[in-house]
Design a protein around this motif. Structure first.
Motif, PDB file in Angstrom:
ATOM      1  N   HIS A  39       0.772  -1.228  -0.011  1.00  0.00           N
ATOM      2  CA  HIS A  39       0.115   0.121   0.152  1.00  0.00           C
ATOM      3  C   HIS A  39       0.925   1.238  -0.021  1.00  0.00           C
ATOM      4  CE1 HIS A  39      -3.940  -1.980   0.521  1.00  0.00           C
ATOM      5  NE2 HIS A  39      -3.377  -2.652   1.463  1.00  0.00           N
TER       6      HIS A  39
ATOM      7  N   HIS B 237       0.760   3.040  -6.933  1.00  0.00           N
ATOM      8  CA  HIS B 237      -0.054   2.256  -7.652  1.00  0.00           C
ATOM      9  C   HIS B 237      -0.813   3.300  -8.386  1.00  0.00           C
ATOM     10  CE1 HIS B 237       1.152  -1.521  -6.301  1.00  0.00           C
ATOM     11  NE2 HIS B 237       1.093  -1.084  -5.210  1.00  0.00           N
TER      12      HIS B 237
ATOM     13  N   ASP C 242      -6.269   1.781  -6.776  1.00  0.00           N
ATOM     14  CA  ASP C 242      -6.817   0.809  -5.833  1.00  0.00           C
ATOM     15  C   ASP C 242      -6.484  -0.546  -6.242  1.00  0.00           C
ATOM     16  OD1 ASP C 242      -8.004   2.439  -4.222  1.00  0.00           O
ATOM     17  OD2 ASP C 242      -9.815   2.488  -5.119  1.00  0.00           O
ATOM     18  N   ARG C 243      -5.420  -0.519  -6.938  1.00  0.00           N
ATOM     19  CA  ARG C 243      -4.692  -1.862  -7.603  1.00  0.00           C
ATOM     20  C   ARG C 243      -4.569  -2.893  -6.435  1.00  0.00           C
ATOM     21  NH1 ARG C 243       0.264  -4.167  -8.911  1.00  0.00           N
ATOM     22  NH2 ARG C 243       0.030  -5.701 -10.582  1.00  0.00           N
ATOM     23  N   VAL C 244      -4.179  -2.666  -5.455  1.00  0.00           N
ATOM     24  CA  VAL C 244      -3.880  -3.530  -4.463  1.00  0.00           C
ATOM     25  C   VAL C 244      -5.072  -4.044  -3.871  1.00  0.00           C
ATOM     26  CG1 VAL C 244      -2.765  -4.028  -2.071  1.00  0.00           C
ATOM     27  CG2 VAL C 244      -1.466  -2.534  -3.781  1.00  0.00           C
ATOM     28  N   LYS C 245      -6.190  -3.259  -3.709  1.00  0.00           N
ATOM     29  CA  LYS C 245      -7.424  -3.690  -3.124  1.00  0.00           C
ATOM     30  C   LYS C 245      -8.101  -4.652  -4.274  1.00  0.00           C
ATOM     31  CE  LYS C 245     -11.736  -1.448  -1.517  1.00  0.00           C
ATOM     32  NZ  LYS C 245     -12.275  -0.181  -1.421  1.00  0.00           N
ATOM     33  N   ARG C 246      -7.896  -4.268  -5.582  1.00  0.00           N
ATOM     34  CA  ARG C 246      -8.602  -5.207  -6.647  1.00  0.00           C
ATOM     35  C   ARG C 246      -7.751  -6.599  -6.336  1.00  0.00           C
ATOM     36  NH1 ARG C 246      -6.963  -6.358 -11.641  1.00  0.00           N
ATOM     37  NH2 ARG C 246      -5.310  -4.527 -11.507  1.00  0.00           N
TER      38      ARG C 246
ATOM     39  N   ALA D  84      -6.034  -8.143  -3.907  1.00  0.00           N
ATOM     40  CA  ALA D  84      -6.440  -8.794  -2.532  1.00  0.00           C
ATOM     41  C   ALA D  84      -6.824 -10.174  -2.665  1.00  0.00           C
ATOM     42  CB  ALA D  84      -6.937  -7.949  -1.620  1.00  0.00           C
TER      43      ALA D  84
ATOM     44  N   GLN E 115      -4.100 -12.972   1.066  1.00  0.00           N
ATOM     45  CA  GLN E 115      -5.544 -12.242   1.022  1.00  0.00           C
ATOM     46  C   GLN E 115      -5.540 -10.870   1.335  1.00  0.00           C
ATOM     47  OE1 GLN E 115      -8.915 -14.158   0.205  1.00  0.00           O
ATOM     48  NE2 GLN E 115      -7.161 -15.105  -0.600  1.00  0.00           N
ATOM     49  N   ARG E 116      -4.583 -10.089   1.139  1.00  0.00           N
ATOM     50  CA  ARG E 116      -4.339  -8.664   1.708  1.00  0.00           C
ATOM     51  C   ARG E 116      -3.052  -8.206   1.056  1.00  0.00           C
ATOM     52  NH1 ARG E 116      -0.311  -7.498   5.347  1.00  0.00           N
ATOM     53  NH2 ARG E 116       0.442  -9.036   6.887  1.00  0.00           N
ATOM     54  N   GLY E 117      -3.156  -6.782   0.862  1.00  0.00           N
ATOM     55  CA  GLY E 117      -1.802  -5.982   0.378  1.00  0.00           C
ATOM     56  C   GLY E 117      -0.751  -5.913   1.462  1.00  0.00           C
TER      57      GLY E 117
ATOM     58  N   THR F 149       2.155  -3.915   3.914  1.00  0.00           N
ATOM     59  CA  THR F 149       2.490  -2.281   4.363  1.00  0.00           C
ATOM     60  C   THR F 149       4.045  -2.124   4.154  1.00  0.00           C
ATOM     61  OG1 THR F 149       3.205  -2.999   6.616  1.00  0.00           O
ATOM     62  CG2 THR F 149       0.914  -2.714   6.454  1.00  0.00           C
TER      63      THR F 149
END
Ligand code: NAP
Length: 243
Positions: A186, A190, A197-201, A203, A209-211, A213
């Motif tokens: 994050h 991006h 919002d690439r990381v959210k897309r 995930a 299951q997550r980006g 830090t």
């Protein structure tokens, strides 16, 4: 002997988190930035508040004379540079390779690879003691980033080769060279790549299951620089949630 580190692109994202962690561990830190003086100065203020010692220095690390000036300024402030984090990098908007022009391709290569070469060479020329370099590569050096950023992936592949080769050239001098390969972290990068919002897309497709830090990457960089990693060179730590 003091540990003096330059973090290129240390004013935001992974570089800022790394600068803060290194300062908290007693390193004297030069926070390099290219354009955003406000965020670099904020990093310096934050880590001065926690008792750290740091300066900010503007330099485009893809330009040889700027790199020489960066090392000169750091030496004036703190003495000989012993550690280096080659973190500065750029990502340009998503595109198929066929639609990329040569100016874009060269810009990515010079920003991400030439900068790493110039700063590493400067540290090796100048250091009189043992030292360590960590290169911030990317998981895309393995995956290739098709339909998005093959230029960026190729630049990170070159960083991996540089890491391996240089680690062997300078091992006998007591200089260790390693790399981290983050993915899906994050940061503002991006948005520069055209999709904030690439990381959210992505995930749901990441095994964890997550980006990630910036602090999670900073932990690995800091370990690789430290004496705890004294027998580690030419190594790569992937930080991409299992991808
Ligand atoms: P970021 O927030 O966009 O930060 C990039 C930093 O690099 C900025 O501080 C920028 O400085 C600096 N920079 C760029 N070109 C420079 C140059 N020529 N000279 C000096 N500074 C320069 O990105 P980030 O996500 O923290 O990325 C840090 C590193 O991690 C990059 O190498 C990137 O490729 C790598 N990485 C990131 C991810 C991720 O998911 N975020 C994944 C894999 C690898 P200014 O702000 O002053 O212009």
């Amino acid at each position: 002997m003091s540990k003096v580190v330059i973090v290129t692109g240390g004013g935001r994202g992974i570089g800022a988190a790394t600068s803060k962690l290194l300062a908290s561990k007693g390193y004297l830190v030069c926070v390099n930035y290219r354009s955003n003086s406000e965020s670099a100065n904020e990093v310096v203020s934050d880590l001065t508040l926690i008792g750290g010692k740091a300066v900010a220095f503007k330099a485009d690390v893809s330009i040889e004379s700027d790199v020489v000036a960066l090392f000169d300024a750091t030496e004036r402030a703190f003495g000989s540079v012993t550690h280096l984090v080659n973190n500065a990098g750029v990502l340009l908007p998503q595109s198929n390779l066929v639609d990329m022009d040569v100016e874009r391709f060269n810009k990515v290569m010079v920003s991400n690879v030439t900068s790493c070469f110039l700063c590493s060479r400067e540290l090796i020329k100048r250091t009189k003691s043992e030292g360590a370099i960590v290169n911030v590569s990317s998981v895309v050096s393995r995956t290739g980033a098709p339909f998005e950023y093959i230029d960026y992936a190729a630049s990170k592949g070159a960083m991996d080769s540089l890491t391996k080769g240089l680690s062997l050239e300078v091992a006998s001098k007591g200089i260790r060279v390693n790399a981290v390969r983050p993915g899906f972290i994050h940061t503002q990068m991006h948005a520069d790549g055209g999709e904030p919002d690439r990381v959210k897309r992505l995930a749901p497709q990441i095994p964890l299951q997550r980006g990630g830090t910036p602090d999670e990457v900073a932990n690995a960089i800091t370990w690789l620089l430290s004496d705890d990693a004294s027998y580690v060179t030419g190594a790569f730590i992937d930080l991409a949630g299992g991808k």
